[in-house]
Scaffold this motif. Structure first.
Motif, short mmCIF file in Angstrom:
data_model
loop_
_atom_site.label_atom_id
_atom_site.label_comp_id
_atom_site.label_asym_id
_atom_site.label_seq_id
_atom_site.Cartn_x
_atom_site.Cartn_y
_atom_site.Cartn_z
N PRO A 94 0.82 -1.23 0.00
CA PRO A 94 0.00 0.00 0.00
C PRO A 94 0.84 1.27 0.00
O PRO A 94 0.52 2.22 -0.71
CB PRO A 94 -0.81 -0.11 1.30
N VAL A 95 1.93 1.24 0.77
CA VAL A 95 2.78 2.43 0.84
C VAL A 95 3.40 2.73 -0.52
O VAL A 95 3.39 3.86 -1.00
CB VAL A 95 3.88 2.24 1.91
N VAL A 96 3.92 1.68 -1.16
CA VAL A 96 4.54 1.86 -2.47
C VAL A 96 3.51 2.37 -3.48
O VAL A 96 3.77 3.30 -4.24
CB VAL A 96 5.17 0.54 -2.96
N GLU A 97 2.32 1.75 -3.47
CA GLU A 97 1.29 2.16 -4.43
C GLU A 97 0.93 3.63 -4.26
O GLU A 97 0.71 4.36 -5.22
CB GLU A 97 0.03 1.31 -4.27
N PHE A 98 0.87 4.06 -2.99
CA PHE A 98 0.51 5.46 -2.74
C PHE A 98 1.61 6.39 -3.22
O PHE A 98 1.35 7.35 -3.94
CB PHE A 98 0.25 5.67 -1.25
N LEU A 99 2.84 6.09 -2.83
CA LEU A 99 3.94 6.98 -3.20
C LEU A 99 4.13 7.03 -4.71
O LEU A 99 4.49 8.06 -5.28
CB LEU A 99 5.24 6.52 -2.53
N ARG A 100 3.86 5.90 -5.37
CA ARG A 100 4.03 5.86 -6.81
C ARG A 100 2.97 6.73 -7.50
O ARG A 100 3.23 7.36 -8.52
CB ARG A 100 3.89 4.42 -7.27
N ALA A 101 1.77 6.72 -6.93
CA ALA A 101 0.69 7.48 -7.55
C ALA A 101 0.81 8.97 -7.28
O ALA A 101 0.18 9.78 -7.95
CB ALA A 101 -0.66 6.97 -7.05
N LEU A 102 1.62 9.31 -6.28
CA LEU A 102 1.77 10.72 -5.92
C LEU A 102 2.62 11.43 -6.98
O LEU A 102 3.75 11.03 -7.20
CB LEU A 102 2.44 10.80 -4.55
N PRO A 103 2.08 12.45 -7.66
CA PRO A 103 2.90 13.15 -8.64
C PRO A 103 4.13 13.78 -7.97
O PRO A 103 3.99 14.57 -7.04
CB PRO A 103 1.97 14.24 -9.17
N ALA A 104 5.31 13.38 -8.44
CA ALA A 104 6.55 13.79 -7.76
C ALA A 104 6.70 15.31 -7.61
O ALA A 104 7.22 15.77 -6.59
CB ALA A 104 7.75 13.20 -8.47
N PRO A 105 6.28 16.13 -8.60
CA PRO A 105 6.45 17.58 -8.41
C PRO A 105 5.73 18.11 -7.18
O PRO A 105 6.15 19.11 -6.62
CB PRO A 105 5.86 18.17 -9.69
N ALA A 106 4.66 17.42 -6.74
CA ALA A 106 3.96 17.87 -5.55
C ALA A 106 4.86 17.82 -4.33
O ALA A 106 4.58 18.45 -3.31
CB ALA A 106 2.70 17.03 -5.32
N LEU A 107 5.94 17.04 -4.42
CA LEU A 107 6.83 16.92 -3.28
C LEU A 107 7.93 17.97 -3.27
O LEU A 107 8.75 17.99 -2.36
CB LEU A 107 7.46 15.52 -3.27
N ILE A 108 7.96 18.82 -4.29
CA ILE A 108 9.02 19.84 -4.34
C ILE A 108 8.98 20.76 -3.11
O ILE A 108 10.02 20.98 -2.49
CB ILE A 108 8.93 20.65 -5.65
N PRO A 109 7.80 21.27 -2.71
CA PRO A 109 7.80 22.13 -1.53
C PRO A 109 8.34 21.41 -0.29
O PRO A 109 9.12 21.98 0.47
CB PRO A 109 6.31 22.47 -1.35
N PHE A 110 7.95 20.16 -0.13
CA PHE A 110 8.43 19.36 0.98
C PHE A 110 9.95 19.23 0.93
O PHE A 110 10.67 19.43 1.92
CB PHE A 110 7.76 17.98 0.91
N SER A 111 10.45 18.93 -0.27
CA SER A 111 11.89 18.76 -0.45
C SER A 111 12.65 20.06 -0.16
O SER A 111 13.73 20.04 0.42
CB SER A 111 12.15 18.29 -1.88
N LEU A 112 12.03 21.19 -0.56
CA LEU A 112 12.68 22.48 -0.31
C LEU A 112 12.78 22.75 1.19
O LEU A 112 13.79 23.24 1.68
CB LEU A 112 11.89 23.60 -0.97
N LEU A 113 11.71 22.40 1.92
CA LEU A 113 11.74 22.59 3.37
C LEU A 113 12.81 21.73 4.00
O LEU A 113 13.52 22.15 4.91
CB LEU A 113 10.39 22.21 3.96
N MET A 114 12.93 20.51 3.50
CA MET A 114 13.80 19.56 4.15
C MET A 114 15.27 19.85 3.83
O MET A 114 16.12 19.78 4.71
CB MET A 114 13.43 18.16 3.66
N PHE A 115 15.56 20.15 2.56
CA PHE A 115 16.96 20.26 2.15
C PHE A 115 17.39 21.67 1.77
O PHE A 115 18.53 21.87 1.39
CB PHE A 115 17.24 19.35 0.95
N GLY A 116 16.49 22.63 1.80
CA GLY A 116 16.85 23.95 1.33
C GLY A 116 16.84 24.01 -0.19
O GLY A 116 16.45 23.05 -0.86
N ALA A 117 17.33 25.12 -0.73
CA ALA A 117 17.21 25.33 -2.17
C ALA A 117 18.40 24.80 -2.95
O ALA A 117 18.52 25.05 -4.14
CB ALA A 117 17.01 26.81 -2.47
N GLY A 118 19.28 24.05 -2.32
CA GLY A 118 20.49 23.60 -3.01
C GLY A 118 20.29 22.39 -3.90
O GLY A 118 19.17 22.09 -4.32
N ASN A 119 21.38 21.71 -4.18
CA ASN A 119 21.33 20.56 -5.07
C ASN A 119 20.58 19.39 -4.46
O ASN A 119 19.88 18.66 -5.15
CB ASN A 119 22.75 20.08 -5.40
#
Lengths: 279, 290
Positions: A94-119
């Motif tokens: 279930p976890v894999v199916e959910f994460l796979r269906a999640l459009p990856a660009p939607a995670l950009i804000p999350f990623s920015l919070l977590m890692f900052g604006a760098g590489n």
């Protein structure tokens, strides 16, 4: 031989016609958004030979390749694990199916919070999008490994490490590569998207920035470069795949099929079930 | 596409398939108990992940500054689900998604049938297809914004341009993959061309078309969300960005979860429709008995 030349000309006719048609139309129309070809090419030479290669192209490529490499390692590693242990696979489903269906660009804000604006944040987004096709195809490939070969290996007391390297990985190889091909396209797309948000260099940043300052021919050079990049990376991948999976194609009697038959799409090799594709 | 069908009997593992050797009653019971166990595994898998995240956030392993406890996120998700604005945003995203996908299908299926049935036409367009397909779709976002502005039209243009290719290729492949014996037989019996098309070509290409549509549906959603996120067309993607810039973290995570759920539901729906419509097709029957 002349037949081949004729076929080659036939293949080039439509692209040539399209290019010429666009060129003529753009000259006549003088549209602001669709500049004539010679103008685009002039800017292309100015910008990409080799002024901005170091500042935009190389950082983009480095992030893309880092994300792609991490996706392959994680995808194949986890895929082996989940493919070999059924309880784990069922629990993770279930976890894999959910994460796979999640459009990856939607995670950009999350990623920015977590890692900052760098590489790191951009690589993270690429991995989050590109890992799934590899993971799912590896699981399928591992499950499809010839059970007799596995039993044989077990009967001969071949240690598990060698079993994985000698039997399971080669057996799953074709599926793993099918996943990797899908993932390559996704990795390129996510490279561009991640650079369009909170970034200061890279191809995605370049294209969007030029558009925002209404530098239209410059924007077009970026789009064309991205197109060429996608095309070239795909071509390199197919070369590598053909080389690595040579034994597989040989075993299946596909080796004679070097020149794809006319009328059959070259990109779609005979696979009984369409590969798991994903975005 | 489940990782492991609930009813799968692992005959490949070397243990004899339970259903093959045992009397029917016991086999059924075994199968049922396996299903229950699998459900338990799935639920515990999800709970483990959620619990781990909650603990990490409460203990401070994941900083509260950017990762609120899962329970806060779910509380916010519940609040959002009760209100109307969330559904409006979902509707906006799905609106562009549906129009774009429908247009792409309308364009790609006839083209694919044409290219699939005429090798000359296929060869002529091969270079164009091979060149356009790997072009990273998102590179066109700036162009789409220029020409169509920030709105529904831009989203639709992007989705049509990008989903056209996977559908086209699947249709071409499906049409060329018709069993030649069947085709020749039909011709030998003098079936008229349109009957051959509707009775033979279309049905045998149907599974490929369905696969193409399913792939395209997922891509279309990604593009819709990307367009909203990057250039700020109204929809789920935009509200994620707004929540982030207002530092409403639980809301941001709740919206990300909603986006994932939308993708998941769409995927499930396509699979269900596909299974139902193509029940007669060997590929589906194989999958069921596997």
């Amino acid at each position: 031989m002349s037949r081949r030349v004729l076929g080659f000309l036939l293949e080039l006719a439509l692209p040539a016609a399209l290019l010429i048609g666009y060129g003529l139309w753009a000259h006549r129309a003088g549209s602001f958004y669709f500049p004539p070809l010679d103008e685009i090419f002039r800017y292309f030479r100015e910008l990409w030979l080799f002024d901005r290669v170091g500042s935009d192209l190389l950082p983009s490529l480095a992030r893309m390749l880092a994300g792609y490499a991490a996706s392959v390692v994680i995808g194949v590693g986890l895929g082996l694990l989940l493919g070999m242990y059924r309880p784990l696979r069922v629990a993770a489903e279930p976890v894999v199916e959910f994460l796979r269906a999640l459009p990856a660009p939607a995670l950009i804000p999350f990623s920015l919070l977590m890692f900052g604006a760098g590489n790191a944040s951009k690589v993270f987004v690429i991995v989050l999008g590109a890992v799934w096709p590899i993971l799912l195809n590896t699981i399928d490939g591992v499950r499809g490994v010839d059970p007799q070969a596995l039993d044989m290996a077990r009967a001969h007391r071949i240690p598990p490490g060698a079993r994985i390297v000698r039997i399971i990985l080669p057996g799953a190889g074709p599926r793993v590569f099918a996943g990797m091909r899908t993932s390559l396209a996704i990795a390129i797309i996510l490279m561009v998207v991640s650079e369009m948000v909170a970034s200061s260099n890279g191809l995605g940043y370049f294209v969007l920035e030029q558009q925002r300052s209404f530098a239209i021919p410059e924007m077009w050079t970026g789009i064309i470069l991205l197109g060429v990049l996608g095309f070239v990376l795909n071509w390199i991948f197919l070369r590598v795949e053909r080389r690595v999976l040579r034994w597989h194609r040989g075993a299946r009697g596909l080796l004679a099929e070097h020149e794809p038959a006319a009328g059959a799409p070259s990109s779609l090799k005979k696979t009984p079930t369409p590969e798991k594709s994903d975005a | 596409m489940s990782l492991d069908g609930a009813a799968t009997i692992d005959a490949r593992r070397g243990t004899p398939a339970a259903g093959a050797r045992l009397p029917p009653g016991r086999a059924g019971r075994l199968l049922a108990s396996r299903r229950v166990r699998d459900l338990g595994l799935k639920v515990s898998g999800v709970l483990t992940v959620l619990l781990a995240l909650e603990l990490c956030s409460r203990v401070g392993l994941l900083s509260r500054d950017w990762f609120p406890p899962v329970t806060d996120t779910y509380a916010e998700l519940f609040r959002l689900g009760m209100g109307r604005p969330l559904w409006v945003e979902i509707g906006r995203t799905l609106n562009g998604w549906a129009i774009g996908l429908a247009l792409a299908t309308l364009l790609a299926v006839p083209f694919g049938i044409l290219l699939g049935s005429s090798p000359a036409a296929y060869r002529m367009s091969r270079v164009v297809i091979e060149f356009c397909r790997p072009v990273p779709s998102v590179a066109l976002i700036p162009l789409a914004v220029l020409v169509y502005g920030v709105g529904l039209e831009m989203k639709v243009f992007l989705i049509v341009f990008v989903t056209f290719w996977p559908i086209l290729l699947q249709v071409v492949y499906g049409v060329t993959d018709v069993d030649p014996v069947v085709r020749d037989t039909a011709r030998a019996y003098g079936l008229p061309a349109h009957a051959r098309f509707f009775r033979i070509t279309l049905p045998s290409a149907a599974p490929y078309i369905a696969t193409g549509l399913r792939i395209a549906a997922a891509i279309a959603l990604v593009l819709a969300v990307t367009a909203e996120l990057v250039v700020g067309a109204p929809g789920l993607g935009q509200s994620i960005v707004v929540a982030q810039s207002n530092a409403q973290l639980p809301r941001m995570y709740a919206l990300i979860i909603v986006t994932g759920l939308v993708g998941w539901v769409l995927n499930m729906a396509f699979q269900a429709v596909e299974r139902r419509l193509l029940r007669w097709h060997p590929s589906q029957r194989q999958e069921e008995s596997r």
